[in-house]
Write a protein that holds these residues in place. Structure first.
Motif, mmCIF file in Angstrom:
data_model
loop_
_atom_site.group_PDB
_atom_site.id
_atom_site.type_symbol
_atom_site.label_atom_id
_atom_site.label_comp_id
_atom_site.label_asym_id
_atom_site.label_seq_id
_atom_site.Cartn_x
_atom_site.Cartn_y
_atom_site.Cartn_z
ATOM 1 N N LEU A 296 -13.103 -1.697 -8.370
ATOM 2 C CA LEU A 296 -12.001 -0.734 -8.411
ATOM 3 C C LEU A 296 -11.341 -0.740 -7.037
ATOM 4 O O LEU A 296 -11.985 -0.420 -6.037
ATOM 5 N N ASP A 297 -10.073 -1.119 -6.978
ATOM 6 C CA ASP A 297 -9.352 -1.211 -5.698
ATOM 7 C C ASP A 297 -8.472 0.029 -5.551
ATOM 8 O O ASP A 297 -7.502 0.212 -6.293
ATOM 9 N N ILE A 298 -8.793 0.863 -4.569
ATOM 10 C CA ILE A 298 -8.283 2.236 -4.562
ATOM 11 C C ILE A 298 -7.898 2.683 -3.143
ATOM 12 O O ILE A 298 -8.517 2.253 -2.166
ATOM 13 N N PHE A 299 -6.898 3.547 -3.056
ATOM 14 C CA PHE A 299 -6.430 4.083 -1.768
ATOM 15 C C PHE A 299 -7.100 5.426 -1.524
ATOM 16 O O PHE A 299 -6.778 6.414 -2.175
ATOM 17 N N ALA A 325 -8.239 4.359 3.875
ATOM 18 C CA ALA A 325 -8.268 2.901 3.797
ATOM 19 C C ALA A 325 -7.991 2.478 2.361
ATOM 20 O O ALA A 325 -8.149 3.262 1.423
ATOM 21 N N PHE A 326 -7.597 1.232 2.230
ATOM 22 C CA PHE A 326 -7.548 0.591 0.920
ATOM 23 C C PHE A 326 -8.923 -0.040 0.726
ATOM 24 O O PHE A 326 -9.326 -0.881 1.525
ATOM 25 N N PRO A 344 -13.953 -2.195 2.862
ATOM 26 C CA PRO A 344 -12.516 -2.098 3.138
ATOM 27 C C PRO A 344 -11.775 -3.359 2.703
ATOM 28 O O PRO A 344 -12.307 -4.466 2.842
ATOM 29 N N LEU A 345 -10.592 -3.176 2.171
ATOM 30 C CA LEU A 345 -9.739 -4.324 1.829
ATOM 31 C C LEU A 345 -8.524 -4.397 2.743
ATOM 32 O O LEU A 345 -8.029 -5.476 3.032
ATOM 33 N N GLY A 346 -8.020 -3.235 3.156
ATOM 34 C CA GLY A 346 -6.789 -3.239 3.945
ATOM 35 C C GLY A 346 -6.524 -1.891 4.579
ATOM 36 O O GLY A 346 -7.262 -0.924 4.349
ATOM 37 N N HIS A 398 -8.512 -12.556 0.394
ATOM 38 C CA HIS A 398 -8.716 -12.918 1.797
ATOM 39 C C HIS A 398 -8.320 -11.790 2.744
ATOM 40 O O HIS A 398 -8.352 -11.975 3.960
ATOM 41 N N CYS A 399 -7.945 -10.638 2.190
ATOM 42 C CA CYS A 399 -7.467 -9.507 2.990
ATOM 43 C C CYS A 399 -6.319 -9.922 3.918
ATOM 44 O O CYS A 399 -6.170 -9.396 5.024
#
Ligand code: V55
Ligand code: FE
Length: 487
Positions: A296-299, A325-326, A344-346, A398-399
């Motif tokens: 799940l990619d979430i802010f 964080a993203f 963390p992704l971004g 690859h962020c």
């Protein structure tokens, strides 16, 4: 009250516009790529009347639906009020009759029992129908050609839930619509309805379950085989509402929860996970399966992003002091227990966008908005009082980041994505950019951006000859879909 309050919610970029308008042939600087054919619908809260209470805010603004229509390089603009039951009652009275945000106990007695939703959050296109949605009520159907309001939508009488989220998900392969409604049977109810409509728009399943506490549930996600319900500790309380208090208070000590179930299964198979105390999130970029692992990619932020929801919970934190964080949250369904992995992704941000075709599937990249950490201060405005001034493209594997930093005095709203037919082309983003042109004066443009090269800046700017109030969410409907509109 005969004037709008002189607060951040009603001044500057948030000044009410209250104007239904149509403009043909907007002036275009640069050239519109020929494959951009269709309509960009935007949800814009804009109060038709000064509010009953001085501390009112954007989330209560009457929904307007705006449309940028792309037709062979020309662009037309229209904006109309969604004629909700609430809007109709207030128009007739020529004044506000509904009180505090999501607190019916503060309303004028003359409107007791009238649908309170303002349908101001997200335009939704499914099965040839256009809707305007807000999480506190049912969707309102809107004619995509005339922008006339066609009434509240209950799937032809099939829907039991009194509410429907502003964040539905459509499976790009099956065309099914997945949605939920929380407070499904009344104010502060813990019932969540989970609904599925088939590709023709028929409601084929509606199941109910209870949430662990009375939390606000803004977004959810699907993967190819699961439905995911994240719940954050911004809670409601019926006694507080009866006393005229705020709908939501953030509880910094309460943990967030994530419910995961088979997407086509029974709600009794829901498995609950537990995360950080005090965490808050509004939007999810995407989710996908990797066997029995769910991503799940979430802010996420460490407290609620809305100042009035923090204050109601006794949290004294400035907007600039929020950390976030993203993140990618990974749930291993083969393991027992309620914990999950976080990485963390971004950088922090919000208002994510993916290619619609990537919904629920492993994906490579997406886009979102942030405040430029090295840039000029963001313009005050929008729902949380602070706008975004940077657009990011992220390569999630690859962020890797590419970013468009806006000049001083500029603010960008959530983009929509227009797919490209060219192989290997990322498509296009359309986003409204507002800029300050005087003390209390703002001008708006629609920027057309190559989605694979956001740092290169817009390939075209479409000038809008009237100021636009802050958008919440938008949706792109290609011309090939518009012609399939149901009557
Ligand atoms: C949000 C927006 C709303 C709302 C609740 O962006 C949450 C979050 C525009 O209305 O009512
Ligand atoms: Fe939202």
């Amino acid at each position: 009250m005969t004037a709008f309050p002189q607060t951040i919610h009603f001044t500057g970029l948030n000044t009410p516009v209250r104007t239904e308008a149509s403009v043909r042939n907007l002036l275009v600087e640069g050239e519109i790529p020929s494959e951009i054919e269709g309509a960009f619908f935007r949800a814009v809260p804009d109060p038709a009347h000064p509010p009953m209470f001085d501390d009112d805010h954007i989330l209560s603004g009457d929904g307007m639906i705006a449309r940028f229509k792309f037709d062979h390089g020309a662009v037309d603009y229209d904006i109309r009020y969604v004629e909700t039951a609430r809007y109709a009652a207030e128009r007739e009275a020529r004044r506000a009759l509904f009180g505090q945000y999501r607190n019916p106990f503060t309303d004028d007695p003359s409107v007791a029992g009238v649908d309170r939703t303002v349908a101001n959050t997200t335009p939704l296109w499914h099965a040839g129908r256009l809707f305007m949605t807000k999480e506190d009520g049912r969707a309102y159907r809107v004619d995509p050609t005339t922008l006339d309001t066609l009434g509240a939508w209950d799937f032809g009488g099939a829907l039991k839930s009194e509410t429907m989220t502003a964040h539905s998900r459509i499976d790009p392969e099956t065309g099914e619509l997945f949605f939920f409604g929380y407070e499904a049977d009344g104010e502060c109810s813990r019932a969540i309805a989970y609904g599925i409509a088939d590709r023709d728009g028929n409601l084929v399943r509606e199941q109910w379950f209870d949430q662990p506490y009375g939390g606000m549930i803004h977004d959810f996600a699907i993967t190819k085989s699961r439905a995911i319900f994240p719940i954050f500790p911004t809670t409601t309380d019926l006694e507080r509402l009866r006393a005229g208090g705020p709908k939501w208070a953030h509880e910094q000590d309460l943990t967030c929860r994530v419910g995961i179930m088979p997407r086509d299964g029974d709600v009794t198979a829901m498995r609950w996970f537990e995360g950080a105390a005090g965490a808050s999130a509004f939007h999810i970029m995407n989710a996908f399966d990797e066997g029995d692992r769910v991503h799940l990619d979430i802010f996420v932020s460490d407290t609620n992003a809305f100042p009035f929801m923090r204050e109601a919970g006794g949290i004294q934190r400035g907007q600039q002091e929020i950390r976030g964080a993203f993140e990618r949250w990974t749930f291993d369904l083969t393991k027992d227990g309620s914990s999950y992995e976080v990485r963390p992704l971004g950088p922090p941000g919000d208002m994510p966008r993916i290619r619609d075709a990537d919904t629920g599937l492993p994906y490579s990249f997406g886009w979102y908005l942030t405040v430029n950490p090295n840039g000029p201060p963001p313009l005050p405005g929008g729902p949380v009082g602070m706008t975004f001034n940077m657009l990011i493209r992220i390569d999630v594997a690859h962020c890797g980041l590419d970013a468009l930093a806006l000049p001083p005095g500029h603010a960008i709203s959530e983009p929509v994505h227009v797919p490209s037919a060219a192989p290997g082309h990322d498509g296009w983003l359309l986003a409204v950019v507002d800029r300050q042109v005087g003390d209390q004066a703002f001008a708006s443009q629609l920027w057309v951006i190559n989605a694979g090269a956001v740092g290169a800046g817009p390939v075209a700017k479409v000038h809008v000859p009237l100021p636009l109030r802050a958008q919440v969410h938008g949706t792109w409907v290609p011309a090939t879909q518009l012609v399939l509109a149901k009557t």
